[in-house]
Enzyme design. Structure first.
Site, PDB file in Angstrom:
ATOM      1  N   SER A 263       0.905  -1.132  -0.037  1.00 50.10           N
ATOM      2  CA  SER A 263      -0.059  -0.112  -0.021  1.00 50.10           C
ATOM      3  C   SER A 263       0.914   1.203  -0.133  1.00 50.10           C
ATOM      4  CB  SER A 263      -0.885  -0.008   1.203  1.00 50.10           C
ATOM      5  OG  SER A 263      -0.185   0.482   2.303  1.00 50.10           O
ATOM      6  N   LYS A 264       0.227   2.374  -0.313  1.00 53.19           N
ATOM      7  CA  LYS A 264       1.083   3.467  -0.271  1.00 53.19           C
ATOM      8  C   LYS A 264       1.685   3.997   0.821  1.00 53.19           C
ATOM      9  CE  LYS A 264      -2.650   6.956   0.424  1.00 53.19           C
ATOM     10  NZ  LYS A 264      -3.344   8.024  -0.271  1.00 53.19           N
ATOM     11  N   ARG A 265       1.168   3.455   2.021  1.00 53.39           N
ATOM     12  CA  ARG A 265       1.865   3.658   3.396  1.00 53.39           C
ATOM     13  C   ARG A 265       3.290   2.872   3.584  1.00 53.39           C
ATOM     14  NH1 ARG A 265      -0.018   8.036   5.528  1.00 53.39           N
ATOM     15  NH2 ARG A 265      -2.211   8.510   4.735  1.00 53.39           N
TER      16      ARG A 265
END
Ligand code: GLU
Length: 509
Positions: A263-265
């Site tokens: 995910s982007k995090r």
């Protein structure tokens, strides 16, 4: 070779492009070029609520950094434009209405309060997943249940309504995915999706199908997250009596430990970027990108290509052109692909090493524009450093001694290698260096070997001390090459200046 193959990359400008998105664009591009077809960029911006300022520019800039150049798209042109859905707005309603006329879709007037109330009631009856579908639609407010004149007058009065797809009951939808093989989904699991919203905009499904058809798209290559939408899309093509494109759903990108979707995090948390280029949110939060971290675009896309595809041969390094030749959708795997940060660095090293010394010198100069050094000198320094560097930055920092005198001396080397007799050995070595006329690496090495022979010592008695005096470091490329490149004058000056400094450091320790 030209063919009728037309593929599109259709991002929504709702934020920066995740590297999974770049991989989808890359596979589309590779497939199109391999088939002699066209690669189209389409911006899917019908969802105004999720629109993010700057995202479209980000996407275009990121693709251009990667060398994934669309043949048609916003700002590029082409025969099937406009290529931005917000600029095609007027096109969609007639298509939605055509489906209503054919009995494949219907108007629905239920307000969001009414829908919420339905869901609440269903929950109480222990049916938590209420859906607007073949069963429930018969008790809702829509053009299938209301008298025809009421439907007409509601529309004329400007009552808000949506157009929903009339999902058939208990039918198996089948389609052959190029990557996954046959996919079968029963329509009882699908709801009457909204095709057209009350704000006058089509939903993603509607706009996507109309655009793919009107843009003559032959293959839809996209991420696995869209697989659940594919049965609806297949049914929509049938409802329009259009030939459906071929579908290929690419595997997910997984976290390095294989636990779930990347995910982007994850990126900044796990210490590697998940975005092609830096993205700064409007609140000033930064997500780092490969470009700014110093990756070469070739290394980045080579690494990405291998996340889900392999050529079936041991070759790992592929230029974009070579990838085009080797690529096929059949060799894309359906299993999720684990991201590997070390492998990514390895690709970067290979790409850096493949640059000529002159190219590297140019890159150093453009990154460090305050650096005033002779170009040939810099190129030679790059040549010595490139086997040990991963990024351009390493040439500057690991090879700092090519640009300035060392200010610190590697503590471990001084502690372990500067012995009681080192000063004497090094002083005499300095004398030997002074007597070399042609200060070439070969001559220095020759003198060095003769000297070791004479004093009956091993390399370890002289070389580490020599290195730390000249470079400040405990490791690095050939000292003979370094000394020769720095030149006799600088080498001797550093020896003389640094012997007392290193000696002092040793005594303090
Ligand atoms: N707009 C969708 C996205 O953001 C496109 C999905 C598709 O390619 O059909 O990924």
């Amino acid at each position: 070779m030209s063919s009728n193959v037309r593929v599109r990359f259709a991002p929504s400008p709702t934020g920066p492009l995740h590297m999974g998105g770049v991989r989808t664009a890359l596979y589309n591009y590779l497939f199109a070029k391999k088939e002699g077809g066209k690669f189209i960029l389409r911006i899917e911006d019908t969802d105004q609520k999720r629109f993010v300022e700057g995202a479209e520019e980000y996407i275009k800039d990121a693709l251009s950094w990667c060398g994934i150049t669309p043949d048609e798209g916003p700002g590029i042109g082409g025969d099937y434009g406009p290529y931005k859905q917000s600029e095609r707005k007027e096109m969609y309603r007639p298509y939605a209405e055509q489906l209503v006329e054919n009995g494949k879709a219907y108007y629905a007037f239920d307000t969001s309060e009414e829908l919420d109330a339905m869901r609440e009631q269903a929950k109480k009856m222990k049916m938590p997943n209420w859906q607007y579908n073949a069963v429930s639609r018969t008790s809702m407010k829509n053009s299938l249940t209301l008298p025809e004149d009421e439907v007409k007058s509601r529309i004329e009065n400007g009552d808000p309504y949506v157009i929903r797809f009339k999902m058939p009951r208990n039918e198996d939808v089948r389609f052959e995915d190029v990557i996954r093989g046959w996919v079968v989904v029963n329509t009882n699991n699908l709801d009457d999706k909204i095709l057209f919203k009350s704000d006058g905009m089509p939903t993603y499904h509607m706009a996507n199908i109309v655009d793919d058809h009107t843009m003559a798209i032959t293959h839809v290559i996209r991420g696995e997250e869209w697989l659940p939408s594919a049965p609806l899309h297949v049914l929509l093509y049938e409802a329009f009596e259009w030939e459906a494109p071929k579908f290929a759903h690419c595997p997910l990108l997984l976290r390095p430990d294989g636990n779930g979707k990347l995910s982007k995090r994850d990126g900044d948390r796990l210490g590697f970027p998940v975005f092609p280029t830096d993205w700064i949110t409007q609140d000033g939060e930064k997500y780092s990108g490969y470009r700014e971290q110093g990756y070469l675009p070739g290394a980045f896309i080579n690494m990405l290509a291998f996340l889900g595809w392999n050529p079936g041969t041991p070759q790992e390094i592929f230029s974009l052109e070579e990838m085009v030749k080797a690529f096929s959708l059949e060799r894309v795997s359906k299993a999720g692909a684990k991201f590997d940060a070390d492998k990514t660095k390895w690709f970067q090293q290979q790409y850096l090493r493949a640059k000529t010394n002159e190219e590297l010198a140019e890159m150093v100069l453009s990154k460090y524009d305050d650096l005033s050094v002779d170009k040939d000198y810099l190129a030679a320094a790059c040549g010595l450093m490139k086997e040990r560097a991963t990024f351009i930055e390493d040439i500057r920092t690991e090879g700092s001694y090519f640009f300035e005198e060392p200010k610190e001396f590697d503590a471990k080397t001084v502690r372990k290698k500067w012995k009681d007799d080192t000063e004497e050995i090094i002083n005499e070595w300095t004398n030997r260096l002074r007597s070399i006329d042609d200060f070439s690496a070969e001559n220095i090495e020759k003198a060095f070997k003769e000297y070791l022979e004479e004093i009956g010592k091993g390399i370890g008695a002289v070389l580490p001390a020599f290195r730390v005096l000249i470079t400040g470091k405990g490791m690095g490329p050939s000292m003979f090459e370094i000394a020769s490149l720095l030149g006799k004058e600088k080498t001797l000056a550093r020896m003389e200046k640094n012997i007392p400094l290193v000696k002092a450091q040793k005594t303090e320790a």
